[in-house]
Structures are given as C-alpha cells and as structure tokens.
Design an enzyme around this catalytic site. Structure first.
Site, PDB file in Angstrom:
ATOM      1  CG  ASP A 171       1.614   4.086  -2.558  1.00  0.00           C
ATOM      2  OD1 ASP A 171       0.437   4.761  -2.384  1.00  0.00           O
ATOM      3  OD2 ASP A 171       2.763   4.540  -2.447  1.00  0.00           O
TER       4      ASP A 171
ATOM      5  NE  ARG B  31      -3.622  10.132  -2.182  1.00  0.00           N
ATOM      6  CZ  ARG B  31      -2.774   9.576  -0.801  1.00  0.00           C
ATOM      7  NH1 ARG B  31      -2.031   8.701  -1.271  1.00  0.00           N
ATOM      8  NH2 ARG B  31      -2.752  10.263   0.168  1.00  0.00           N
TER       9      ARG B  31
ATOM     10  CE  LYS C  85       4.350   3.961   0.402  1.00  0.00           C
ATOM     11  NZ  LYS C  85       4.248   5.550   0.115  1.00  0.00           N
TER      12      LYS C  85
ATOM     13  CG  HIS D 258       6.279   5.185   7.833  1.00  0.00           C
ATOM     14  ND1 HIS D 258       6.923   5.124   6.609  1.00  0.00           N
ATOM     15  CD2 HIS D 258       5.276   6.173   7.785  1.00  0.00           C
ATOM     16  CE1 HIS D 258       6.210   6.173   5.862  1.00  0.00           C
ATOM     17  NE2 HIS D 258       5.354   6.700   6.387  1.00  0.00           N
TER      18      HIS D 258
ATOM     19  CB  SER E 274      -0.572   5.682   0.562  1.00  0.00           C
ATOM     20  OG  SER E 274       0.729   5.981   0.244  1.00  0.00           O
TER      21      SER E 274
HETATM   22  N1  URA Z   1       3.358   9.161   2.643  1.00  0.00           N
HETATM   23  C1  URA Z   1       2.875   8.197   1.902  1.00  0.00           C
HETATM   24  O1  URA Z   1       3.776   7.180   1.749  1.00  0.00           O
HETATM   25  N2  URA Z   1       1.774   8.365   1.280  1.00  0.00           N
HETATM   26  C2  URA Z   1       0.681   9.117   1.397  1.00  0.00           C
HETATM   27  O2  URA Z   1      -0.054   9.262   0.955  1.00  0.00           O
HETATM   28  C3  URA Z   1       1.326  10.440   2.491  1.00  0.00           C
HETATM   29  C4  URA Z   1       2.489  10.426   2.901  1.00  0.00           C
END
Ligand code: URA
Length: 437
Positions: free
Chosen positions: A161, A168, A187, A82, A183
């Site tokens: 999320d 947010r 995932k 990621h 967050s």
């Molecule tokens: N990427 C994400 O998936 N979540 C965040 O809070 C910031 C960047």
C-alpha cells in the site's frame, strides 16, 4: 504471466483473477514490476473499476505483502476504528479509551495530517515524549498489557500500500473507490483487529464530497470485511463543518480531555457515542442500549480518562496535561474574530477552516514537514447558531499577529449567512451495520 497482459486485460474492461492480482502486487512490491507498468495498471483500474471479488483479492494481496499481526494470543476480540479524515476529528482520542475501559481492547494504526485534514498521531504528539513509532512486537505487548494502543503505520505492515499510494498520488489515481477501499482495508487486515468501525466522512471537509460517493466507499469496505472474515460496520458522518469546536493539535487534545471529563461539545460527544457504540456492538456482547449504558458508565466513572492516561504513559508521553491541560503546548497569541453581520450561520466550510489551521502551522502541505502543536482555531458558534454583528465567533491561536490576520481573512471566507433560522446538518447521515454474518 506478464505485467503487460494484465494491464491490457484491465484496460479492456475484463476482471482480473486472484492469481493475476497476486502476481502484480507481489511483483510491484518486490521491485520486479517497474513504476511505469504499475502506473498504467492503476489508471486502467481507475477507469474500468474493479468487481467486489477483485477488490477483495487486491486487499488481501496488499495485506499479505508484509507482516500480518496475529492478535489471537493477546485478546479474544480486538476492535479498531478508522476515519477517512476530516477537520477537528479527534474522535479516536475519546472512543479508544472509552471502549477499552469497557473491557474491549483497542488496537489501532493511525495516520498523520496532510493538507486541510488532521491526523491522530500529530494530536497525540502534543504530549511531550509520546511516540507512535511502535514495531509489531511492541504493538502486541502494549495491547496485551494496557488494552489500548494507537501507533503509526510501519514499513512491516502492508508495504504494497505504501508504494502504490505514493504512485497513485502522482498519477491522478487516488480518487477511485476500489483503490481507496483496498488501501484502507489492507492496513486494517494487517494490523489484525477482529472488528472495525469505519467512520466515512462526507462533505466539504472530507475526501468524499457527496453522500452517494461516501456510501459507495463505505459499502465497498464493509463488503471487503465480509469477504475476509472481519466484522465491519460503517458510519457516514458529516464533515461539512468541523467536528466539535477545536481545530489544531493541542487544542483538539484539550477538547478530547474535556469530553472524557464529561464536559465536551454536545455534537462531538454524540458522534463519539455513535462510533464507540458500534465498536462495542461488533463484539456481539452488546446491543445498542447496553453499549451506550456501558460507555456512559466508563465516562462518568472516570475510567475512560484513566485509560487515556494509560495510553499516553504506555507510549512514553507525559500524562500531566490530562489533569492540567494548561500544560499542553500553547500559541503565544489569541486573536478573536467577530461576526461581520447579524444573522444565522448557514455554512462553515470545514475545508477552509482546515486550510486556515494548516497555514497557521497546525498541518503540513507536504509529507514530513514539521508542525506546530499549539496553533489552531477554536470556534464559538456553528451552523444554525444566531449571532449579532460584532459578536465573537471564533478565536485564532497563532504565533504572530500577521499569521492571525491571514487566518482571519481565510476564515471569514468559510462562512455563509442567512437572515432566516435554519437547521444544522445531520451529524450522522447513514449507518451500514455489520451484517452479523
Ligand atoms: N486513506 C488511505 O489509507 N488510502 C487511500 O487510498 C485514501 C485514504
């Protein structure tokens, strides 16, 4: 339990229990806790922070808000990577096929570009017909059959999320380490990979502008990994200037294809090698040297390139551009930009380059906007390079002369010059390895 009591507890600086976090996340996701209470809670978390234990509970609660993919029936060990997002970051297009070609399946959920930052799915959609909209079952069957899948986030995975992130975004609570870490990791947990390499970008073209912030975020995510029984390592990598030379969807795909043909830009290949090495090392079957040898073998034999074709075909794309990149979408106009003075390039602001690419149409200012796959920027020189006045430093790929000229003036503002030679910034700032536990 009452939402207002949980908000007050966090507001007053106390730690929340697992039960309180579960109650809040479940209640909000199911629509029982309204936006205004969730917004107040987010601000309390933003201001007061969260302990390691709270962050782990939050991550698990968000991951469990939807389907948790179980990859055990598919492969004994699946890896993922990621990136926190950057400019010219086409790393997934190279490392996913190479790692998969080394026999380690890669199952990845990727995102789209927003603002100055690019997105892997947009790049892959430069292949006609390519789809990233795979449901959980197709994700699993593609992974089993091809050993590689790169799909978009669906509503079944970590829906908490999705709703929290949207809130947010409009309550000034995005830039908070426990919220970002949970967050991202929720995932990753939901999509099931056993091992995850986090590429945390730092610099002008990254979310995290200082190394200290990037290390804090990386450490929080590695700790979550430990807390939930997944193997996680983090690479803090430079995003003060774009990665590689190409910025823009099809242009970046072309650079990734060149790299898989062993003729990519050296900085980009070095970055890919570091990320892919750590992905292989998470399996415990490779040390660093063996991993690099295997990856170089997959590159030179062409097995990585073949795996990239598998990925494109498996997700409905036409793979012809992999053999003939001229078939990728192309902008009608190529506009050279030359150096306004002689000297050494001292800065090449990745954020400004990303903004210029977005203005050309390669990215989107708002979620859901269409993008133009052909446009973008190809740099010819980077930080530390010496140039003569009037020498070509980049080429803008644009739809019109006006768009190219606007990009030129934005791009010239991205450079700083030095009369003295200087070292380029380090590509890799720091590595936080998996603890082996
Ligand atoms: N990427 C994400 O998936 N979540 C965040 O809070 C910031 C960047």
């Amino acid at each position: 339990m009452r939402a207002q009591d949980i908000i007050a507890k966090k507001r007053d600086g106390f730690s929340l229990s697992k039960e309180e976090i579960d109650f809040f996340i479940q209640g909000f996701t199911q629509g029982e806790i309204p936006d205004y209470q969730a917004a107040a809670w987010l601000m309390a978390v933003y201001l007061r922070g969260m302990s390691k234990e709270e962050t782990i509970h939050l991550t698990k609660a968000m991951a469990r808000s939807g389907r948790m993919l179980d990859l055990k029936g598919v492969a004994p060990f699946v890896v993922d990577k990621h990136s926190t997002g950057g400019v010219g970051d086409k790393t997934t297009l190279v490392v996913a096929p190479l790692v998969s070609a080394c026999g380690v399946p890669v199952g990845k959920i990727s995102g789209r570009g927003l603002g100055f930052s690019g997105g892997t799915l947009d790049k892959l959609e430069s292949f006609a017909g390519f789809t990233s909209q795979l449901d959980g079952d197709r994700f699993l069957s593609n992974l089993a059959r091809y050993g590689i899948v790169v799909a978009g986030q669906t509503e079944e995975l970590a829906p908490a999320d999705g709703v929290l992130y949207a809130l947010r975004d409009v309550t000034a609570t995005v830039g908070c380490v426990p919220l970002i870490a949970s967050s991202i990791m929720s995932k990753k947990l939901a999509s099931g990979a056993d091992g995850i390499v986090l590429d945390v970008k730092v610099g002008r073209g990254a979310f995290m502008k200082s190394e200290e912030e990037a290390v804090r975020l990386a450490q929080a995510m590695v700790e979550i990994g430990e807390g939930v029984g997944r193997r996680v390592s983090a690479v803090i990598s430079d995003m003060s200037q774009p990665l590689g030379y190409a910025v823009g969807n099809a242009l970046e795909v072309r650079e990734a294809i060149d790299t898989l043909k062993d003729s990519g830009p050296p900085d980009f290949w070095e970055h890919c090698l570091v990320i892919a090495t750590h992905m292989l090392m998470l399996t415990s079957s490779y040390d660093a040297e063996a991993a690099q040898e295997a990856l170089r073998g997959a590159l030179r034999s062409g097995r990585g390139l073949e795996k990239f074709k598998d990925l494109v075909v498996a997700q409905g794309g036409d793979p012809a551009p992999i053999d003939d990149p001229m078939l990728l979408p192309q902008a009608p106009l190529q506009h050279p930009v030359t150096a306004p003075r002689a000297g050494y390039i001292a800065a090449l602001d990745a954020q400004k380059v990303g903004m210029a690419a977005m203005r050309l149409g390669a990215g989107r200012a708002k979620k859901g906007e269409p993008i133009d796959h052909g446009v973008g920027i190809v740099l010819h020189k980077k930080i530390g390079d010496q140039v003569e006045a009037g020498e070509k430093i980049l080429t803008v790929h644009a739809q019109s002369k006006e768009a190219a000229q606007e990009a030129e003036s934005l791009l010239l503002g991205a450079y700083a010059w030095s009369a003295e030679p200087l070292e380029p910034p380090p590509l890799i700032h720091r590595i936080i390895p998996w603890s082996g536990r």
